[in-house]
Design an enzyme around this catalytic site. Structure first.
Site, short mmCIF file in Angstrom:
data_model
loop_
_atom_site.label_atom_id
_atom_site.label_comp_id
_atom_site.label_asym_id
_atom_site.label_seq_id
_atom_site.Cartn_x
_atom_site.Cartn_y
_atom_site.Cartn_z
N ASP B 102 38.58 69.16 66.68
CA ASP B 102 37.76 68.25 65.78
C ASP B 102 39.08 67.12 65.37
O ASP B 102 40.09 67.49 65.23
CB ASP B 102 37.15 68.91 64.73
CG ASP B 102 37.83 69.54 63.57
OD1 ASP B 102 38.84 70.34 64.13
OD2 ASP B 102 37.80 69.42 62.21
N GLU B 168 38.51 72.25 61.54
CA GLU B 168 39.65 72.18 60.57
C GLU B 168 39.78 71.14 59.75
O GLU B 168 40.19 71.46 58.60
CB GLU B 168 40.79 72.29 61.88
CG GLU B 168 42.09 72.90 61.28
CD GLU B 168 42.75 71.75 60.58
OE1 GLU B 168 43.90 72.16 59.65
OE2 GLU B 168 42.71 70.59 60.50
N GLU B 169 39.44 70.13 60.42
CA GLU B 169 39.59 69.09 59.16
C GLU B 169 38.31 69.10 58.18
O GLU B 169 38.41 68.23 57.31
CB GLU B 169 39.27 67.71 59.99
CG GLU B 169 40.38 67.30 61.01
CD GLU B 169 41.91 67.37 60.62
OE1 GLU B 169 42.04 67.46 59.53
OE2 GLU B 169 42.69 66.99 61.49
N HIS B 232 29.53 55.60 22.38
CA HIS B 232 30.18 54.30 22.22
C HIS B 232 31.14 54.33 21.25
O HIS B 232 31.02 54.96 20.28
CB HIS B 232 29.00 53.33 21.90
CG HIS B 232 29.43 51.86 21.91
ND1 HIS B 232 29.96 51.16 20.81
CD2 HIS B 232 29.02 50.99 22.78
CE1 HIS B 232 30.16 50.10 21.25
NE2 HIS B 232 29.50 49.88 22.28
N SER B 421 50.08 73.24 53.45
CA SER B 421 49.49 74.47 53.72
C SER B 421 48.75 74.33 54.85
O SER B 421 48.19 73.33 54.94
CB SER B 421 48.73 75.23 52.67
OG SER B 421 47.88 74.31 51.87
ZN LIG Z 1 45.47 69.27 62.53
ZN LIG Z 2 44.35 67.20 60.56
#
Ligand SMILES: [Zn+2]
Ligand SMILES: [Zn+2]
Ligand SMILES: [Zn+2]
Ligand SMILES: [Zn+2]
Lengths: 482, 482
Positions: B102, B168-169, B232, B421
């Protein structure tokens, strides 16, 4: 009591139903000034208002205000101005009244319990509808005063000058220049002896008030930038100086949790509290429960009424509104924002000169930022500024209104100030050089700008009497220079 | 040099054009996992990948991962897993490789100079297209390695296990449980001897690297609330305790402008720097100009390369991401926000246990908030946590990869860590109990996740050789326990 008031009051009571119908017609026009696609409805509302006043014999004009700044394809709605009686009676005082015929946005999906543009009266006489209290009810109040005098056959006590605008809820664009121009010698508003604005609210729900002061507002932004673009905190965290880190430190140096402004020199600009002024707060109809109810919590700063009212009306305050450019959505994004802009404003009071406030703010923010020894870049800017306003409540304009309140409601009104600003007030004061009175019709529970805005039937009908009585007492007050 | 590499390298060079065509076909499928309406394209991409590997004689499976959590009408794209050769050769090592098919969202209107889903090769051999470097190029690398061995008539040196995912994204939803299950005895990945992931980048543009460490991330929110609804500032400024005032003070207590974490106890959790580790940084191919170029400014914390690399890789960092619930739009709104949520995260390193970090954070934030003596309410929460990862670069998995780099590129690779990470790394390490190597193909200028993502032709072609050579050297390394 002024001689003619009794029959005027009775006529208002007799005409209550047609007056509510008039409000229903006005509420039905969704004159939302903030929505481009409603501009035609705003104009329609202005022309409806002019038509009503034409029928009552007033000399009305719809004055174009030009194209809308920044949206040149849109025309600003006209200023509806007029005079009643159509021909000036030189033996009478001239009172300039202001109101607005545009309203805040509203839709059922926001949480309204009834259709916002259909006046819905419940069994307690609460008349729900967008614009009912802000500001169509008060504007129609003046029309109803005129009609009641005609139906009752009572001579109209003053020359009434009217100024009704259609962009109040969107910054009154184009109006200031217009008012200033029309107050010049020989122009439409040149001969006003005093001004009256009915576009604010009682402090509570039981006791009417006259309002003689407003705080000003200086709105600032602090922009801090460093990296060329937003960064990923995994890659750059721990190696780049982060603008957000600097910004929260600068913002944290401005005010403490009890509302004390920490910018050196600001407190010293505030006019000292006199014994006389201090004694006024005790009798104001306001309780800490009123505060807690409107706050929706008990997180007030002060435990007592007097300090709370002074905190709202006569001392400055500093609020942090938010940060532009940082991550503000729900969820968890690991961004290091490259440029962040903190927004805050200071509510100003006598004798704070806006420019003096600016320099104190700039020099404090500069000093704090310098102390951080950051490699980032900081700019502090004024976004807008509106000055505070305080009138003399001893002027005949106020004493007349106080007598009117006593006549209609049977009580002495509270003399109040407000924490917010109504910029047109200062414009009228400066352009006419005359006293300006804020004479509210609605109560603190009316929810202007919110869902389920309403005006109580009693406030509307007695409010019409109040506006009329005010004109009668104004006519009787001894002439003094303002 | 391992005996068969020369003819393998030549075959890769001979097949360069078909391999680029294969990448063009893959880039043409807009497999954007974050966009619901592209889910069919993600699945199509997965099935295309499976089809390619089927044709090469691998034993492939498309494993369903169920419905998407929170979007139950959407199926997660399948995990494409497989084995090559189709039948295991018990005399050879087994290497498990991972990649994702992906991609990040992309559209011309974001500022792409070429169509993002049409591979465009310029005269410098830069191959632009979404997914070119992240992660379609590296994934196809494994396919091209297989095909080159077949065309060159060289025996495949290892048993290759493949795991390619399509989310993954978008947080690798559904993958962790799948990996853990398939690494159990008797399951698909049970016999992996080591793992290799090609889904990160060189530190610069000239020198290849092997990556043996990643920082973890603990993401927190601090919610402070008081009033029942937004207020306010004209009406309530100076009378209500404002959540924003408290929040900027708490956020200002977490970190200073030079990135020092001010939460007591955090620094003490960090593994001390040894002389041996310290000496590693000097030789890494990285300059301060590399930092300034990627920052887009000179607002770095440290003046030198070594401190900068340590700040990114081996020390924790704390970033303030933003505030939810406050005014964040352009313009000037005089709101007092009723509930504001500050977001920050800490990048963690050895030996910081995530739970220890949590308790230090909670107790510090509690203490600072209490010291404000505010009537508002504060909650500090962990939004998500991912642990740091450090592997031994002396493991045969790394020494084999280092030999492959020397054979293909003629240089010793840098041994690097990363500040961000890649959570799946830790999952593979824990599920297999084996060494994991991060073996990047692309360079630091590839702009993964950004506009104009590209993969250099040279990195692609030499990268295919590198992946193949790695498998040959892995086969030759002496067996030791991991
Ligand atoms: Zn990647
Ligand atoms: Zn990526
Ligand atoms: Zn209004
Ligand atoms: Zn309003």
């Amino acid at each position: 009591m002024a001689p003619d008031l009794k029959s005027f009051y009775k006529t208002v009571d007799d005409l209550a139903e047609p007056f509510i119908e008039r409000l229903r017609d006005a509420v039905a026009i969704p004159s939302i000034s903030a929505e481009d696609e409603r501009r035609a409805d705003v104009v329609r509302m202005g022309m409806w208002l002019k038509g009503q006043l034409d029928s009552l014999g007033a000399a009305m004009e719809a004055r174009p205000l030009g194209a809308q700044p920044g949206k040149e394809h849109l025309h600003l709605p006209p200023a509806i101005i007029g005079r009643y009686p159509a021909k000036k009676d030189e033996s009478k005082r001239t009172i300039l009244v202001y109101g607005h015929y545009d309203v805040q946005p509203a839709s059922l999906s926001d949480g309204w319990k009834t259709e916002p543009f259909k006046l819905s009266v419940d069994d307690k006489g609460r008349m729900y509808g967008r614009g009912s209290t802000d500001d169509k009810g008060p504007v129609l109040g003046w029309l109803n005063v005129i009609e009641s005098h005609q139906k009752a056959g009572i001579d109209f006590p003053v020359n009434l000058l009217m100024c009704f605008e259609g962009m109040e809820e969107y910054g009154s664009e184009g109006l200031d220049d217009f008012i200033i121009a029309e107050c010049k010698p020989g122009k439409f508003f040149a001969d006003a002896d005093a001004c009256c604005i009915s576009d604010n609210y009682w402090l509570g729900t039981e006791k009417p008030c006259l309002t003689y002061g407003l705080r000003g507002c200086n709105y600032y932004s602090i922009e801090i930038s460093g990296p060329g673009q937003d960064l990923h905190s995994g890659v750059f965290g721990g190696t780049a100086q982060e603008p957000m880190t600097d910004l929260v430190r600068v913002m944290g140096s401005l005010v403490d949790g009890d509302g004390n402004i920490l910018i050196p020199g600001i407190k010293e600009l505030v006019a000292p509290l006199t014994k006389e002024e201090q004694s006024l707060y005790k009798n104001i109809a306001f309780t800490m429960d009123n505060l807690y109810e409107s706050l929706g919590s008990k997180t007030g700063i002060f435990p007592d009424k007097e300090s709370t009212l002074m905190g709202r009306w006569r001392y400055p305050s500093l609020s942090l509104h938010g940060i532009e450019g940082a991550f503000s959505a729900p969820g968890a994004k690991t961004v290091i924002p490259a440029k962040v802009t903190g927004k805050f404003s200071i509510r100003t009071v006598p004798d704070m000169e806006p420019q003096e406030v600016d320099s104190l703010v700039y020099s404090h923010v500069d000093k704090v930022f310098k102390s951080l020894k950051s490699k980032n870049t900081m700019h502090c800017n004024l976004q807008h500024s509106g000055k505070w306003w305080v009138a003399s409540p001893k002027h005949w304009n106020f004493t007349a209104a106080a007598k009117a309140v006593e006549s209609v409601w049977g009580v002495q009104p509270d003399l109040t100030r407000e924490g917010g600003s109504i910029p047109v007030t200062l414009t009228f004061e400066q352009a006419t050089g005359k006293n300006v009175l804020l004479l509210p019709m609605g109560s603190s529970t009316d929810a202007a700008h919110s869902v389920n805005e309403k005006l109580d039937r009693k406030n509307y009908i007695e409010g019409i009497k109040l506006l009329g009585a005010y004109l009668h007492y104004v006519a009787e007050e001894p002439m003094k220079t303002s």
